[in-house]
Design a protein around this motif. Structure first.
Motif, PDB file in Angstrom:
ATOM      1  N   TRP A 110      21.461 -16.632  -3.201  1.00  0.00           N
ATOM      2  CA  TRP A 110      20.085 -16.852  -2.744  1.00  0.00           C
ATOM      3  C   TRP A 110      19.065 -16.229  -3.703  1.00  0.00           C
ATOM      4  O   TRP A 110      17.869 -16.260  -3.447  1.00  0.00           O
ATOM      5  CB  TRP A 110      19.897 -16.323  -1.316  1.00  0.00           C
ATOM      6  CG  TRP A 110      20.482 -17.322  -0.360  1.00  0.00           C
ATOM      7  CD1 TRP A 110      21.771 -17.411   0.046  1.00  0.00           C
ATOM      8  CD2 TRP A 110      19.797 -18.422   0.240  1.00  0.00           C
ATOM      9  NE1 TRP A 110      21.951 -18.495   0.870  1.00  0.00           N
ATOM     10  CE2 TRP A 110      20.742 -19.132   1.007  1.00  0.00           C
ATOM     11  CE3 TRP A 110      18.482 -18.902   0.193  1.00  0.00           C
ATOM     12  CZ2 TRP A 110      20.427 -20.280   1.732  1.00  0.00           C
ATOM     13  CZ3 TRP A 110      18.152 -20.034   0.922  1.00  0.00           C
ATOM     14  CH2 TRP A 110      19.122 -20.710   1.682  1.00  0.00           C
ATOM     15  N   GLU A 156      19.636 -22.942   6.263  1.00  0.00           N
ATOM     16  CA  GLU A 156      19.078 -22.638   4.940  1.00  0.00           C
ATOM     17  C   GLU A 156      17.555 -22.705   4.955  1.00  0.00           C
ATOM     18  O   GLU A 156      16.882 -21.928   4.275  1.00  0.00           O
ATOM     19  CB  GLU A 156      19.643 -23.601   3.885  1.00  0.00           C
ATOM     20  CG  GLU A 156      21.157 -23.479   3.681  1.00  0.00           C
ATOM     21  CD  GLU A 156      21.991 -24.292   4.679  1.00  0.00           C
ATOM     22  OE1 GLU A 156      21.422 -24.814   5.663  1.00  0.00           O
ATOM     23  OE2 GLU A 156      23.211 -24.401   4.477  1.00  0.00           O
ATOM     24  N   THR A 193      14.794 -19.390   3.958  1.00  0.00           N
ATOM     25  CA  THR A 193      13.673 -19.361   3.022  1.00  0.00           C
ATOM     26  C   THR A 193      12.340 -19.199   3.758  1.00  0.00           C
ATOM     27  O   THR A 193      11.494 -18.392   3.353  1.00  0.00           O
ATOM     28  CB  THR A 193      13.671 -20.639   2.157  1.00  0.00           C
ATOM     29  OG1 THR A 193      14.834 -20.592   1.324  1.00  0.00           O
ATOM     30  CG2 THR A 193      12.430 -20.718   1.297  1.00  0.00           C
ATOM     31  N   ARG A 211      17.297 -19.556  -5.551  1.00  0.00           N
ATOM     32  CA  ARG A 211      16.516 -20.622  -4.919  1.00  0.00           C
ATOM     33  C   ARG A 211      15.467 -20.048  -3.973  1.00  0.00           C
ATOM     34  O   ARG A 211      15.578 -18.890  -3.570  1.00  0.00           O
ATOM     35  CB  ARG A 211      17.443 -21.553  -4.151  1.00  0.00           C
ATOM     36  CG  ARG A 211      18.226 -20.848  -3.077  1.00  0.00           C
ATOM     37  CD  ARG A 211      19.099 -21.823  -2.323  1.00  0.00           C
ATOM     38  NE  ARG A 211      20.500 -21.649  -2.707  1.00  0.00           N
ATOM     39  CZ  ARG A 211      21.523 -21.852  -1.866  1.00  0.00           C
ATOM     40  NH1 ARG A 211      21.312 -22.259  -0.649  1.00  0.00           N
ATOM     41  NH2 ARG A 211      22.749 -21.669  -2.263  1.00  0.00           N
ATOM     42  N   GLY A 212      14.514 -20.874  -3.692  1.00  0.00           N
ATOM     43  CA  GLY A 212      13.554 -20.500  -2.663  1.00  0.00           C
ATOM     44  C   GLY A 212      12.281 -19.871  -3.195  1.00  0.00           C
ATOM     45  O   GLY A 212      11.535 -19.256  -2.440  1.00  0.00           O
ATOM     46  N   LEU A 241      10.979 -24.801  -0.632  1.00  0.00           N
ATOM     47  CA  LEU A 241      12.112 -25.542  -0.067  1.00  0.00           C
ATOM     48  C   LEU A 241      12.527 -26.718  -0.925  1.00  0.00           C
ATOM     49  O   LEU A 241      13.687 -27.135  -0.919  1.00  0.00           O
ATOM     50  CB  LEU A 241      11.747 -26.070   1.333  1.00  0.00           C
ATOM     51  CG  LEU A 241      11.654 -25.036   2.463  1.00  0.00           C
ATOM     52  CD1 LEU A 241      11.076 -25.689   3.712  1.00  0.00           C
ATOM     53  CD2 LEU A 241      13.028 -24.438   2.758  1.00  0.00           C
ATOM     54  N   THR A 268      17.165 -26.587  -2.469  1.00  0.00           N
ATOM     55  CA  THR A 268      17.882 -26.140  -1.282  1.00  0.00           C
ATOM     56  C   THR A 268      18.811 -27.239  -0.769  1.00  0.00           C
ATOM     57  O   THR A 268      18.385 -28.369  -0.557  1.00  0.00           O
ATOM     58  CB  THR A 268      16.869 -25.762  -0.183  1.00  0.00           C
ATOM     59  OG1 THR A 268      15.980 -24.791  -0.711  1.00  0.00           O
ATOM     60  CG2 THR A 268      17.571 -25.199   1.042  1.00  0.00           C
TER      61      THR A 268
END
Lengths: 142, 576, 365, 220
Positions: free
Chosen positions: B271, B544, B548, B274-275, B530, B534
Motif C-alpha cells: 500500500w 480497497e 484509501t 498506491r493511493g 483511487l 487500485t
C-alpha cells in the motif's frame, strides 16, 4: 483526574460547620440519616456524584468529614475504596472502574457498608469451594 | 451510464460520503466522490453577531470539534486586528494540539483500523504469542498474556452471544486482510484501550473550554481566567491536571500508537505504491510560538508543494482573489455569473440547486456524474487541485528541514525498508498522521512550559477586552481565519458590516480532498487517489476503496456546509 | 443467530463477582439519576435484561452526539457496545460500509421487528423540502426514517437537532429541516437535547431502557425529567453570586477570576434545563460555566435564534430601529389624537365660557 | 406560536420594540399635550418664589398630612408600601438593571435577590389588599370605573408573573419569562393613555401647585 480523597490536615477546616451551601445541604441529609439509623436501624445511601458542587467543594467536604479508624479496599470490577469518616456510622464508598475512574461516590450511613458484606449466595457455596481447595491441597496443592 | 461499484454510506467517517467507481476488469479507472448532505450553516450565519460565529461553525463538525471554533474566532480577530494575550495563544495551541492527538488516535483505531485488522481472526490468536509480539514492539505495561486472554474472552463472549452489533457484516476473512491472528488480537485490545484513553485525552479541552465535544471559545482570548488563588479559575490544581493529561497522551502515542502503526504497516507495504493521486499539497501553517499569529513562528510551515517537488515551497496568500477559489462545475449549486468561474471566498456565493444541476431524485442507484454530483464544491489553489492533511504537513515539515520530522520519517522508512516516494501513498498518508501526532504530542511540552513560565512571572492575562464591544469596530471589515485542522488546511472568510456578518464562507480540508471534478475535469484528491492504481479483489467487498478513502480521514459534514438565502428551493417550514 | 444472553449471564461469564454486580448496579442507579436505594431493583432487572437492538440513524448532524457518547464514563462506550446494547447500525462506529452496512440495518430490523430501539441524531429535510438535501445510500432521510420507524419500539432523538431541529433549523432554515417528533406521530419519542447532550445522559437513557424496558418519565418536551428537571441556574454553584449581585463583566476581570456569576456575559442558565451543573462533563472534569463560559442554552429549542450568546437574558433580543419608528408613529398618532381631543375640549370650554367682569358681578348682586 | 422559546423571542424582540415605541412616543405626546395646554400668563405681582415652594410641595404632598392619615390610614400606608415595593422590584432587581443599562446605558447597583423577592411578595399582598378594600368599601366601589380595575390588573400582572417566573412556579421557564415581559409591555403600552401617566405627571403637578401657591405667597 478525580483525585482520591486525602485528608490533608492543612485543608482541615476549623471547628464548627462548613460555611458553604453545598456541604450544608449534604451534612443536613447525613444528620437526618444518622438519626433515622439510630431510631430504626435502617441505613441510607447518599449519592455524591450529582451534586452542584463548586470546584473544590467535594474535596473540602471529604476533608471536613475526615477519616475514622477503618479503611478497606474491595477488588470487584475495578477497585472500590471504603473508609469510615471521623463521624462514626458515616462511611464513604468510592466505586472505581478498571481504569481507576470514579463510577460513583456515596455516603453510606450504616453499621458498615453493604459492599463489604460477603454475599449470602457466595457463603452458601463456600463449603464447596473450601472442599475443592482441600482436594487440590491433597493433590499436592499449596 | 456504465454500471459502477457504489459505496454509500462510507462508514467510520464523519458525515455522509458516497463513492462511485468505474471498473475496467478489477482496476478502478474512474472514481466519483459525493457529499450527500447539506445544512446551510453559512446562510444561517448571515446577519448574526460575528462574536457568535464560532459556536455555529463549530457545529459544522463534532469530530474535529475545535477547529471551526478556532478558525471562526481567528477570522473575526483578523478582520478587526484584534490582538490576543500570549497566554490565550498558548492555551489555544494546547487545545489544538490535544485535539490533534485525540483525533488522530481515534481515527487510527476506531475509524481506520478495521480496514487492516480482522476482528474475527483475533479469536484464533494465542494470548501468549500476542503478549510476546506486544512486548517486542513496545514497553507498554498492558501486555501480559492474561490481559490479552481477557480481551479475547470478552470478544469471544460477544461473538458467541449472537449479536455482533457494530462488527456485523464487516468484510471479515477478506483476502486483503494480512495480519497474523496475534497482531489482530493486539489491535483489538488497543481498539478498546484507545476508547478508554481518549476519554482522558478529551479532558484537556474540558478544562480550558468547559466540555468536549464542542468546547467554548471567545473572540479576544479564551474563556478561562488564570488565578492561582481561586477555585473557579485555572489554578495550580488545574494546571497540574493538564500536565497529567499531556503525559497520558504522550505515553499512549509513544508506546501504543506509534509502534502499532509501524507494526501494522510492515504487513501492508504494497500500500506504499498506491493511493496518492495528485502530487500537489497545500498547508496554511499553524501553531505559532508567540502571541501573534505570525507564519514565521509556526510549527507547521505554510506553503504549497507542486508535482511532488519537495525542493520548492510556494507561498500562499489567503486574501488574494486569484489564489484560493471555489468551483461548482459538478456541484449542486448555481453561481449568478456562470457556473464555470471560480470565486474567492470573500465573494463566495452558493445557491442550492439540486434538481436543475443534475441531482437525481431519491431513491437513486447512480449519480449523474456528467452534471452535478456532490454538495461539495471544488476548491483550487491557482487553479490547481491539491491535497491537504497530515501528508501535506509532514511533507512540508520534511521539505523545510524540521529536524524531528526528518528523523522520524527517515527512521520509519528505514524500518519498513521503503524509499521516500513511499510517502506518496495510502500507507504514507496513514503513517504521516502517526508521525505528526508524535511531533505535536512532544510540542505540547513547550507550550505548557511557556504557559507555566508566564504564570510564574505574574503574566496572567487570558482575554483582551479592547475590541469586545461592536461599537468599537469599523463599519466594514473583512478577515480570514485559518488553521491546520487534523484533516488539513482550514479557512474561514468573514465580511462584517455594521457589526453583523454580511458574508461568511468556510473552505475546509475535506472540501479540498473530497471535492468533485472542476470545470477542466481535474478530479479532487479522493478521486485521483483511487483512479488507475487500485485493484479490487472482490467488487462486492470493496475493502480497497475504504482503505484509501479512510486514509484521508473524511469529514464530510465539514466539507458541505454551504448554501445561500437567494434560492427558490430554500423553504422555511420552521415550526413555531 | 444464537439467542442473546441476559446481562446477568454475560457479566458472570466475564467473571464478575456478586460484589462486582452490586457495584455495577450502584453505578447504574447513579447513572440514571435514581436514588441509590434503587440498586436492588436494578439488580433484579439486570439479571433478566437482554441487550436491546439499537439502530442509530444519523441525518443532518455533525457527529458531535456520537463523539459525546464515546466520552461516557459510566457505562463506558466499550461496555455499552459490548454489554448494554447491540449497536446494529451506526455509521461512525460500524465496521461494514456501503451495501454491507445497509444489509446490517435491514437484517437487524427484520430480526427485531417491533422491538428495536431507533436512535436518531441530526435533523432531516422535512416532507416539503428537497429530499436531495440529505441522502444515505441514495435514500432520502425522510424515507429511511419512516421505514425504520415502522418496526421500532420507541425512538430516541439524541441532540438538539434531532429533538428540536437544532442548527439546521436556525433562521432561515435553508434546507427545510424538521425534528424527529415533527415526523413521528404514532411511536413514543424521547428527546435527549443538548449540543451535544451530556455523555452520561445519553448512556443513562439507554441504560434505563435496558434495565426497565420502558421509557423514563418525561416532561412536556419529552425530555427525561431525571436529567432535564431543573434549570442550570438553579443548580449552578455560581448562583449565590447572582443572588448577591456579583457579576463578571468580562472574561478576565476580578469577577471572572473569583468565579462570579456570568449572567451579564450572556449566560442562559436561567432558561436552560440540562444536567451540566450536576453531572458536569467528561467524567466530572468541568463544565462550561466552571470554565468561565456563559451557558449557551444548547439543550433548548431555538437556542440558536435566542438573541445572541453574549446578551444577558433579560435584554431585548434586538432593538430594531425601523420597527421602533413604526411603533412610535402609532404611539404618536394615538397620543396626537389624545392631544387634539383634549385641546378641542379646552377650546370648546373656552368658547362656551361667558366672560364676566368684577363690576358685572357686583351689579348682579 | 406553540413553542415557548419562540414566544419569548417574540416578546423580547418585535413586541418589545412596539411596546417601547408606543410608550416613549405616547408619553412624549401626553407630556407635550400637558405642557402645550400652557399656563395662562399671570400678571399679578408675585408675592413669593415659585421654585422653592414648588419643590417643597413635591415633598409635602408625598407625605400624607395627619388629617388624611387619620381619615384613611389604610390607603396611605398600603399605598406607600406597594409603591415602594414596586419601585424596588422594578429598579433594584439585577436583571431589570441589566435591561435598563442595555437600553439607555445607565446602570446602578442592585439589591440582593432575596431582598427584592421579599419586597415583591409584600407588594403583591398589598396590591391584593387594595383590591379587596376597593371592592368592599361602598364609596370606593361606587366611584371605581373600568379603567381603575384595568390599571390594577396591568400593575399586578408584571409583579405576579415576575414572582412566578423567579420561583419557577409555572413552567416552562421561557413561557414564564415571556409572560412576565409581555405583562410589563402591556403596562408600558397602557401607561401613557391612562391615569398611570401619573408616574410622570404626579411630581410635575405637585410642583405646579406648589409654585402657583408660592407665587401667591400662600403655603400649600
Amino acid at each position: 483526574m478525580t483525585g482520591g480523597s486525602v485528608s490533608d490536615p492543612a485543608t482541615m477546616p476549623a471547628a464548627g460547620g462548613p460555611d458553604w451551601d453545598a456541604a450544608k445541604a449534604i451534612l443536613n441529609e447525613v444528620r437526618h440519616a444518622l438519626r433515622h439509623f439510630v431510631a430504626t436501624g435502617e441505613s441510607t445511601l447518599i449519592d455524591l456524584r450529582a451534586q452542584p458542587f463548586a470546584p473544590g467543594d467535594l474535596e473540602r467536604l471529604l476533608a471536613w468529614l475526615g477519616r475514622g479508624e477503618v479503611e478497606a479496599r474491595v477488588e470487584a470490577l475495578g477497585p472500590t475504596r471504603v473508609w469510615e469518616s471521623a463521624v462514626p456510622g458515616v462511611w464513604l464508598v468510592d466505586h472505581r472502574d478498571g481504569d481507576d475512574q470514579r463510577l460513583t461516590l456515596q455516603i453510606e450511613v450504616a453499621e458498615f457498608p453493604e459492599i463489604l458484606r460477603s454475599p449470602a449466595q457466595d457463603i452458601e457455596q463456600a463449603v464447596a469451594i473450601l472442599d475443592a481447595r482441600l482436594g487440590a491441597a491433597a493433590d499436592g496443592g499449596p | 451510464m456504465t454500471e459502477r461499484v457504489v459505496v454509500d454510506p462510507i462508514t467510520r467517517i464523519e458525515g455522509h460520503l458516497r463513492i462511485e467507481a468505474e471498473l475496467s476488469g478489477d482496476t478502478i479507472i474512474g472514481a466519483y466522490s459525493s457529499g450527500t448532505m447539506v445544512r446551510g450553516i453559512e446562510t444561517i450565519l448571515r446577519g448574526r453577531d460575528p462574536r457568535d460565529a464560532w459556536a455555529f461553525t463549530q457545529r459544522i463538525c463534532g469530530v474535529c470539534t475545535l477547529v471551526h471554533g478556532i478558525a471562526a474566532v481567528r477570522a473575526v480577530e483578523d478582520a478587526l486586528g484584534y490582538e490576543i494575550p500570549a497566554n490565550a495563544q498558548l492555551i489555544r495551541n494546547l487545545m489544538i494540539g490535544a485535539q490533534f492527538v485525540h483525533d488522530h488516535v481515534m481515527h487510527f483505531y476506531h475509524l481506520h483500523a478495521l480496514d487492516w485488522v480482522d476482528i474475527v481472526s483475533a479469536l484464533q490468536a494465542d494470548p501468549k504469542q500476542t503478549s510476546a509480539l506486544a512486548q517486542s514492539i513496545s514497553d507498554y505495561p498492558k501486555s501480559s498474556p492474561g490481559y490479552f486472554a481477557d480481551v479475547q474472552r470478552r470478544l469471544k463472549g460477544f461473538v458467541e452471544g449472537g449479536q455482533l452489533g457494530i462488527f456485523a457484516n464487516g468484510y471479515w476473512g477478506h483476502p486483503a486482510y494480512r495480519l497474523p491472528a496475534e497482531a489482530n488480537l493486539m489491535a483489538v485490545a488497543h481498539y478498546l484501550e484507545a476508547l478508554a484513553w481518549q476519554r482522558d485525552a478529551a479532558r484537556l479541552l474540558t478544562i480550558f473550554g468547559g466540555k468536549n465535544p464542542h468546547p467554548n471559545f471567545v473572540v479576544g482570548g479564551v474563556t478561562s481566567p488564570i488565578d492561582l488563588d481561586s477555585d473557579s479559575a485555572l489554578n495550580a490544581k488545574r494546571l497540574a491536571q493538564v500536565r497529567t493529561i499531556i503525559d497520558g497522551m504522550q505515553t499512549f502515542v509513544d508506546q501504543v500508537y506509534l509502534p502499532d502503526t509501524l507494526a501494522i504497516a510492515g504487513f501492508y507495504k504494497d500500500w506504499a505504491e498506491r493511493g496518492e493521486g495528485l502530487g500537489n499539497f497545500l498547508c496554511y501553517g499553524d501553531l505559532p510560538a508567540g502571541a501573534a499569529l505570525d507564519p514565521a513562528t509556526f510549527l507547521f510551515p505554510r506553503g504549497v508543494i507542486l508535482d511532488r517537488d519537495l525542493s520548492r515551497l510556494h507561498d500562499v496568500d489567503l486574501h488574494a482573489d486569484d489564489e484560493i477559489q471555489e468551483f461548482i462545475a459538478h456541484s449542486w449549486y448555481d453561481y449568478s455569473a456562470g457556473n464555470d468561474q471560480g470565486l474567492h471566498p470573500y465573494d463566495g456565493e452558493t445557491n442550492l440547486s439540486y434538481d436543475a444541476r443534475g441531482g437525481v431524485a431519491p431513491p437513486y442507484r447512480q449519480l449523474d456524474v456528467a452534471q452535478g454530483y456532490s454538495w461539495l464544491k471544488s476548491p483550487r489553489w491557482k487553479g490547481r487541485s491539491v491535497e491537504v492533511g497530515p501528508l501535506a504537513r509532514v511533507l512540508m515539515l520534511y521539505a523545510s528541514g524540521h529536524e524531528q520530522t526528518r528523523g522520524l520519517v527517515d527512521s520509519a522508512l528505514a524500518r519498513l525498508d521503503l524509499p521516500v516516494e513511499a510517502l506518496f501513498s495510502t500507507l504514507g498518508r496513514t503513517a504521516a498522521r502517526t508521525l505528526e501526532t508524535k511531533v505535536i504530542a512532544d510540542a505540547l511540552d513547550g507550550w505548557y512550559d511557556a504557559l507555566i513560565g508566564n504564570v510564574r512571572a505574574g503574566e496572567l492575562a487570558t482575554f483582551n477586552d479592547r475590541l469586545w464591544e461592536p461599537a468599537t469596530w469599523p463599519r466594514e471589515a473583512r478577515g480570514a481565519g485559518f488553521m491546520e485542522a487534523p484533516r488539513g488546511a482550514l479557512g474561514h472568510w468573514i465580511v462584517i458590516e455594521d457589526g453583523r456578518i454580511a458574508n461568511y464562507q468556510a473552505v475546509v480540508p475535506s472540501t479540498w480532498n473530497a471535492g468533485p471534478r472542476d470545470p477542466d475535469g481535474v478530479p479532487g484528491a479522493y478521486e485521483a487517489a483511487l483512479q488507475d492504481n487500485t485493484q479490487l479483489v472482490d467488487a462486492q467487498q470493496p475493502l480497497e476503496i475504504l482503505r484509501t478513502i479512510h486514509s484521508f480521514d473524511p469529514c464530510i459534514a465539514c466539507a458541505v456546509h454551504l448554501s445561500d438565502p437567494h434560492t427558490g428551493e430554500s423553504i422555511d417550514i420552521r415550526v413555531t | 443467530m444464537a439467542a442473546s444472553k441476559t446481562l446477568g449471564e454475560r457479566l458472570r461469564e466475564r467473571g464478575v463477582s456478586r460484589r462486582g454486580f452490586l457495584k455495577y448496579c450502584a453505578a447504574t442507579a447513579s447513572l440514571m439519576a435514581l436514588p441509590p436505594s434503587m440498586a436492588p431493583a436494578i439488580a433484579a432487572a439486570l439479571e433478566r435484561a437482554r441487550r436491546p437492538s439499537v439502530i442509530w440513524l444519523s441525518f443532518q448532524e455533525c457527529t458531535g452526539c456520537t463523539e459525546s457518547l464515546t466520552r461516557s464514563f459510566s457505562p463506558t462506550i466499550e461496555d455499552l457496545i459490548l454489554d448494554v446494547v447491540s449497536l446494529d447500525y451506526h455509521h461512525t462506529l460500524q465496521a461494514a460500509s456501503g451495501e454491507a452496512a445497509e444489509r446490517a440495518r435491514e437484517e437487524a430490523m427484520r430480526a427485531h421487528w417491533g422491538e428495536y430501539l431507533l436512535v436518531v441524531d441530526g435533523s432531516l429535510p422535512g416532507p416539503r423540502a428537497n429530499p436531495g438535501y440529505s441522502t444515505i445510500a441514495g435514500i432520502s432521510n425522510l424515507q429511511m426514517l419512516e421505514e425504520a420507524l415502522a418496526g421500532a419500539a420507541a425512538v430516541i432523538a439524541i441532540g438538539t437537532c434531532a429533538a428540536f431541529g437544532g442548527l439546521p433549523q436556525a433562521r432561515p432554515n435553508p434546507t427545510g429541516a424538521v425534528s424527529v417528533s415533527d415526523i413521528v406521530t404514532d411511536k413514543p419519542v424521547i428527546n435527549v437535547p443538548g449540543c451535544p447532550p451530556v455523555p452520561m445522559v445519553i448512556t443513562g437513557v439507554l441504560a434505563q431502557y435496558l434495565v426497565f424496558g420502558q421509557l423514563p418519565e418525561l416532561d412536556e418536551y419529552r425530555r427525561p425529567r431525571a436529567f432535564y428537571g431543573q434549570a442550570i441556574h438553579d443548580r449552578c454553584y455560581r448562583r449565590p453570586f447572582y443572588d448577591k449581585g456579583l457579576f463578571a463583566e468580562t472574561f478576565d476581570d476580578e469577577g471572572a477570576r473569583a468565579g462570579w456569576c456570568l449572567y451579564r456575559l450572556g449566560c442562559k442558565g436561567p432558561s436552560t434545563y440540562n444536567a451540566c451543573a450536576t453531572m458536569r462533563w467528561n467524567g466530572g472534569t468541568s463544565w462550561p460555566v466552571e470554565a468561565g463560559a456563559p451557558c449557551l442554552g444548547c439543550s433548548e429549542a431555538s437556542f440558536w435564534d435566542a438573541g445572541g450568546f453574549y446578551r444577558a437574558l433579560s435584554v431585548p433580543a434586538e432593538i430594531d430601529g425601523a420597527r421602533i419608528l413604526a411603533a412610535g408613529a402609532v404611539g404618536a398618532v394615538v397620543g396626537g389624537a389624545a392631544v387634539a381631543l383634549t385641546r378641542r375640549r379646552v377650546r370648546a370650554g373656552e368658547q362656551a365660557r361667558e366672560p364676566v367682569t368684577v363690576d358685572e358681578l357686583e351689579q348682579r348682586q | 406560536m406553540s413553542d415557548p422559546m419562540a414566544f419569548l423571542l417574540w416578546v423580547k424582540g418585535p413586541m418589545f420594540n412596539w411596546a417601547l415605541a408606543i410608550f416613549a412616543l405616547g408619553t412624549l405626546a401626553r407630556l407635550l399635550e400637558i405642557f402645550l395646554l400652557g399656563r395662562r400668563p399671570n400678571y399679578a405681582e408675585p408675592r413669593g418664589g415659585e421654585w422653592g415652594p414648588g419643590l417643597r410641595t413635591v415633598l409635602t404632598r408625598s407625605v400624607a398630612d395627619p388629617g388624611t392619615f387619620q381619615r384613611a390610614p389604610f390607603d396611605v400606608l398600603v399605598g406607600w408600601i406597594w409603591h415602594v415595593g414596586f419601585l424596588i422590584a422594578l429598579l433594584l432587581f439585577i436583571p431589570h438593571i441589566e435591561l435598563i443599562q442595555a437600553l439607555i446605558g445607565l446602570g446602578w447597583p442592585g439589591l440582593p435577590n432575596p431582598v427584592v423577592d421579599a419586597a415583591t411578595a409584600v407588594t403583591l399582598v398589598a396590591l391584593v389588599a387594595t383590591l379587596i378594600h376597593r371592592l368592599r368599601h361602598p364609596v370606593k366601589r361606587h366611584l371605581s370605573t373600568a379603567e381603575d380595575y384595568l390599571i390594577w390588573t396591568v400593575t399586578f400582572l408584571p409583579l405576579i408573573t415576575g414572582y412566578l417566573a423567579y420561583h419557577r412556579l409555572i413552567g416552562p421557564y421561557p413561557l414564564a419569562l415571556g409572560l412576565h415581559i409581555l405583562a410589563a409591555e402591556i403596562f408600558l403600552i397602557v401607561l401613557p393613555f391612562t391615569k398611570l401617566t401619573h408616574i410622570f405627571t404626579a411630581f410635575i403637578a405637585r410642583w405646579y401647585n406648589g409654585a402657583i401657591f408660592g407665587r401667591k405667597g400662600v403655603q400649600s
